[in-house]
Design a protein around this motif. Structure first.
Motif, PDB file in Angstrom:
ATOM      1  N   GLN A  94       7.448   1.696   1.423  1.00  0.00           N
ATOM      2  CA  GLN A  94       6.162   0.862   1.655  1.00  0.00           C
ATOM      3  C   GLN A  94       6.467  -0.308   1.403  1.00  0.00           C
ATOM      4  OE1 GLN A  94       3.664   0.912  -2.334  1.00  0.00           O
ATOM      5  NE2 GLN A  94       4.848   2.912  -2.355  1.00  0.00           N
ATOM      6  N   ALA A  95       7.751  -0.846   0.747  1.00  0.00           N
ATOM      7  CA  ALA A  95       8.137  -2.152   0.671  1.00  0.00           C
ATOM      8  C   ALA A  95       8.791  -2.398   2.110  1.00  0.00           C
ATOM      9  CB  ALA A  95       9.117  -2.204  -0.434  1.00  0.00           C
ATOM     10  N   GLY A 124       4.817  -8.210  -4.964  1.00  0.00           N
ATOM     11  CA  GLY A 124       3.917  -6.908  -5.425  1.00  0.00           C
ATOM     12  C   GLY A 124       4.965  -5.907  -5.674  1.00  0.00           C
ATOM     13  N   THR A 125       4.160  -4.742  -6.376  1.00  0.00           N
ATOM     14  CA  THR A 125       5.105  -3.788  -6.944  1.00  0.00           C
ATOM     15  C   THR A 125       4.397  -2.485  -6.235  1.00  0.00           C
ATOM     16  OG1 THR A 125       3.028  -3.488  -8.674  1.00  0.00           O
ATOM     17  CG2 THR A 125       5.250  -4.632  -9.157  1.00  0.00           C
ATOM     18  N   PRO A 126       5.496  -1.360  -5.957  1.00  0.00           N
ATOM     19  CA  PRO A 126       5.233  -0.373  -5.336  1.00  0.00           C
ATOM     20  C   PRO A 126       4.216   0.458  -6.111  1.00  0.00           C
ATOM     21  CG  PRO A 126       7.239  -0.088  -6.322  1.00  0.00           C
ATOM     22  CD  PRO A 126       6.842  -1.714  -6.438  1.00  0.00           C
ATOM     23  N   ARG A 127       3.379   1.271  -5.383  1.00  0.00           N
ATOM     24  CA  ARG A 127       2.192   2.120  -5.803  1.00  0.00           C
ATOM     25  C   ARG A 127       2.577   3.601  -5.549  1.00  0.00           C
ATOM     26  NH1 ARG A 127      -3.128  -1.077  -4.740  1.00  0.00           N
ATOM     27  NH2 ARG A 127      -2.257  -3.310  -4.581  1.00  0.00           N
ATOM     28  N   PRO A 128       2.410   4.453  -6.569  1.00  0.00           N
ATOM     29  CA  PRO A 128       2.612   5.870  -6.280  1.00  0.00           C
ATOM     30  C   PRO A 128       1.669   6.604  -5.444  1.00  0.00           C
ATOM     31  CG  PRO A 128       2.524   5.169  -8.504  1.00  0.00           C
ATOM     32  CD  PRO A 128       2.082   4.213  -7.953  1.00  0.00           C
ATOM     33  N   MET A 175       0.935  -1.235   0.019  1.00  0.00           N
ATOM     34  CA  MET A 175       0.067   0.255  -0.009  1.00  0.00           C
ATOM     35  C   MET A 175       1.054   1.333   0.079  1.00  0.00           C
ATOM     36  SD  MET A 175      -2.660  -1.658  -0.236  1.00  0.00           S
ATOM     37  CE  MET A 175      -3.864  -0.401  -0.322  1.00  0.00           C
ATOM     38  N   ARG A 176       0.314   2.393   0.138  1.00  0.00           N
ATOM     39  CA  ARG A 176       0.981   3.590  -0.079  1.00  0.00           C
ATOM     40  C   ARG A 176       1.820   3.977   1.159  1.00  0.00           C
ATOM     41  NH1 ARG A 176      -3.007   3.458  -2.979  1.00  0.00           N
ATOM     42  NH2 ARG A 176      -3.099   3.444  -5.360  1.00  0.00           N
ATOM     43  N   ALA A 177       1.353   3.597   2.422  1.00  0.00           N
ATOM     44  CA  ALA A 177       2.137   4.033   3.448  1.00  0.00           C
ATOM     45  C   ALA A 177       3.394   3.249   3.680  1.00  0.00           C
ATOM     46  CB  ALA A 177       1.018   3.712   4.748  1.00  0.00           C
TER      47      ALA A 177
END
Length: 710
Positions: A631-632, A604-608, A573-575
């Motif tokens: 976030q990772a 999973g891939t990071p989210r802007p 998630m973004r946090a």
């Protein structure tokens, strides 16, 4: 459970599709062809300026090359789409790459003519400008009795556009020939390539005979008519359909290649094309083209021995000329005519010819830089095959040229046991390396606008989104049913069946997996319920369509012969510090492998933190519009959990956000290697995923190498 077929007919037997698409021209990158195109059009210009108006044969080659390229492209699309062609995309491409530069030159030529030429010529200038923009200038010249000839002060400044008119009329009609070939092939239960060959051969014979007939009584009309020129385009189509089946033996390629170049270069010296073409003597330059094509090696002229003609034609200088040849051809003629009119000359000398060549070249360079190339870059389409090189994940990119539309690249895959080809095309890896830039040390990319263009970026969903096969998210009745996005190019005898399953973060990898599936003869299916990643616990007392959908997916697997299921293994998630494995996910993983297939979990891939296209369009920097690497998790969670037997995992995030593994205080850039990474606030862009294909392949080769065993 509902099962939807996509891009195919529900009752279509598998063998019919295979037979229909047998023998289609390969999507192959031919740098030597781009060199021939550059050489041919340069010859046209040089003979116009320095050859006293003699005909070089370059236009005959240019028409044959158009037939070669468009026959293969259109027939592939029509055959693979069951007799359909996307005319919106097709004509959109033609407008961007052919019409816009022509329109600019035509308008400038008209304005210049109204200022320079006497008022008595203005009506004809308007008529020819209109004819040029509507692609019937060849008929306007015939109707106005303006014979094709050497440049003079009274010669039409639009005269050279006759050949583009022939070409434009071909572009308009040829898609329907390809569609007809596919429809007839379906009725006759044979291959589309075979029927197309028959149709093109008929057009070739009829047009060639007609060219001889018209030339016997009116050479001026024969030279300009579309019907007398159609055989040259058809000849190129026959070359495309013949493919590599007529490639010469190695011992003959060297001599044949240079003989072909000699025929191309000397045509205007020995023949008076204005008096002879397009009759039988037009085979002189076209034979040169043919010899070049059949003398190239299977990997393209840039891989042929040094000193060979095909290797020479693949050089950067000719590629540079080929990229700008269209603009050079468009500009040189009106500049030549107006130069002679202003100077009141009946002919030009060497000094004047050099001045015209320099001015034309500068205008061609400027138009390519500021008009043609930006339009090409925005198009963001791929159509022919290039190769790439991966050796333990390290990629080497070698620059080359691209047929018709600009520069491209060649990359070779070196594997322990075999060499394979890629499914990318129309792509300049030097300028737009995308994810591959992260796999190379000290790579430098030029400062150009990224792709896709920011206004196109939000529309870049994976192709399967438009196939009416995704299951909706939420808990509406029926949304627990399994719907399958089937492989529109399903092999008759696939080596393996691979299923991308879960939500959209599984589907975002569609284009990379599709590229590999096409290369390695896999069947690729997508089973996607929006927003439903594996991990809803069976013990959860709250019933939901997502939970039921996962139960139904396991049941679907039990009744299918699937070799590999691919799904995200973690979610970010973004946090900060939010990457985790969903509750109940290991249970679902176990259910999948118990049903028979092996399982591949992709990290999973990071989210802007905000919508990337909106951020970039508002003036945000690539770093400001990117993702927070924090976030990772510090370490991939999939490496610390016990996976079921038959399950493995891969992590490609180092090619998306290298900062996750280096300096986590630096944000992940939303543009890498001049390619936009995300197309919204969550999903990777199609273009970036495509540039990750070689990196994905390298990881798969290491983790689940059996996929590449035959």
């Amino acid at each position: 459970m509902a099962r939807k077929r996509t891009m195919t007919t529900q009752t279509r037997p598998q063998d019919k599709t295979t037979k229909l698409t047998q023998g289609l021209p390969e999507r192959r990158y031919l740098p030597e062809l781009h060199g021939v195109r550059g050489l041919a059009l340069l010859g046209v210009v040089l003979f116009h300026l320095f050859g006293n108006g003699r005909i070089s044969g370059g236009i005959d080659i240019f028409l044959a090359v158009s037939g070669f390229l468009f026959t293969g492209m259109l027939l592939r699309e029509a055959a693979n789409s069951n007799g359909r062609i996307d005319f919106f995309k097709y004509f959109g491409r033609l407008v961007r790459r052919i019409f816009v530069p022509l329109a600019i030159v035509a308008v400038v030529t008209l304005v210049a003519g109204l200022l320079i030429s006497p008022v008595t010529q203005h009506r004809q200038l308007w008529a020819e400008a209109r004819a040029s923009l509507l692609y019937f200038e060849n008929f306007e010249l015939i109707n106005s009795q303006l014979a094709y000839g050497a440049a003079g002060p009274e010669t039409s400044p639009f005269q050279h556009i006759w050949s583009l008119s022939v070409q434009g009329q071909f572009y308009l009609l040829w898609p329907f020939v390809a569609i007809l070939a596919v429809l007839l092939a379906k009725v006759l239960k044979t291959s589309a390539a075979r029927i197309m060959g028959v149709l093109v051969a008929v057009i070739f014979v009829v047009s060639f005979v007609y060219a001889i007939y018209v030339g016997s009584y009116n050479q001026d009309e024969a030279y300009l008519m579309t019907t007398t020129r159609a055989w040259e385009l058809a000849f190129g189509g026959l070359l495309a359909l013949a493919g590599s089946s007529i490639r010469l033996p190695k011992q003959l390629r060297g001599v044949a290649g240079w003989l072909g170049v000699a025929l191309i270069a000397t045509c205007g010296i020995f023949l008076d094309g204005a008096a002879l073409f397009p009759g039988p003597w037009a085979f002189w330059p076209i034979a040169g083209l043919t010899l070049v094509l059949i003398s190239a090696g299977p990997d393209g002229g840039n891989h042929d021995p040094k000193g060979s003609a095909t290797h020479f034609l693949s050089n950067k200088a000719l590629a540079w000329i080929g990229d700008r040849a269209y603009g050079l051809y468009l500009w040189h003629w009106p500049i030549l005519i107006y130069y002679m009119e202003v100077r009141d000359r009946e002919a030009i000398g060497s000094r004047g010819a050099l001045v015209i060549l320099m001015i034309s070249t500068v205008l061609a360079v400027l138009m390519y830089r500021y008009i043609e190339k930006p339009l090409k870059d925005r198009q963001n389409q791929r159509s022919t095959i290039v190769a790439r090189n991966i050796n333990k994940g390290v990629i080497t990119v070698t620059a080359a040229g691209l047929i018709v539309v600009g520069a491209g690249a060649t990359m070779i895959i070196n594997k322990p046991e075999n060499q394979v080809a890629d499914v990318f095309s129309d792509w300049d890896w030097d300028i737009y390396p995308g994810a591959t830039a992260t796999a190379q040390e000290n790579v430098e990319v030029p400062d150009v606008d990224f792709l896709p263009a920011v206004e196109d970026l939000p529309n870049g969903n994976p192709d399967y989104y438009s196939w009416d096969c995704r299951q909706k998210g939420g808990d509406d009745p029926g949304t627990d049913e399994i719907t399958v996005c089937e492989d529109p190019n399903e092999p008759e005898h696939p080596e393996f069946t691979v299923v991308l399953a879960g939500g959209s973060h599984a589907g975002q990898w569609h284009h990379a997996w599709r590229a590999l599936a096409e290369q390695y003869n896999w069947e690729l299916q997508i089973v996607d319920k929006s927003g439903c990643a594996f991990g809803v616990s069976k013990s959860n007392p709250v019933s939901s369509a997502c939970n039921a959908w996962q139960d139904n997916f396991i049941e679907w697997l039990d009744n299918r012969d699937v070799d590999l299921v691919v799904t995200p293994g973690t979610r970010m998630m973004r946090a900060e510090d939010t990457e985790s494995i969903s509750e109940g996910a290991p249970e679902r993983w176990q259910d999948i492998v118990d049903a028979g297939p092996q399982l591949l979990l992709m990290r999973g891939t990071p989210r802007p933190e905000e919508n990337t296209p909106d951020c970039l369009a508002s003036g945000g920097t690539p770093e400001q519009c990117g993702a927070n690497p924090k976030q990772a998790a510090a370490n991939n969670p999939l490496e610390s959990v016990e996976l079921p037997e038959g399950a493995s995992n891969i992590d490609l995030d180092e090619y998306i956000c290298p900062q996750m593994y280096t300096d986590r205080s630096q944000r992940c850039s939303s543009v890498v290697g001049n390619v936009a990474v995300w197309n919204d606030n969550s999903h990777l862009s199609n273009t970036y995923v495509e540039t990750m294909t070689p990196l994905l392949e390298a990881e798969l080769s290491e983790k689940i190498g059996w996929l590449f065993d035959k």
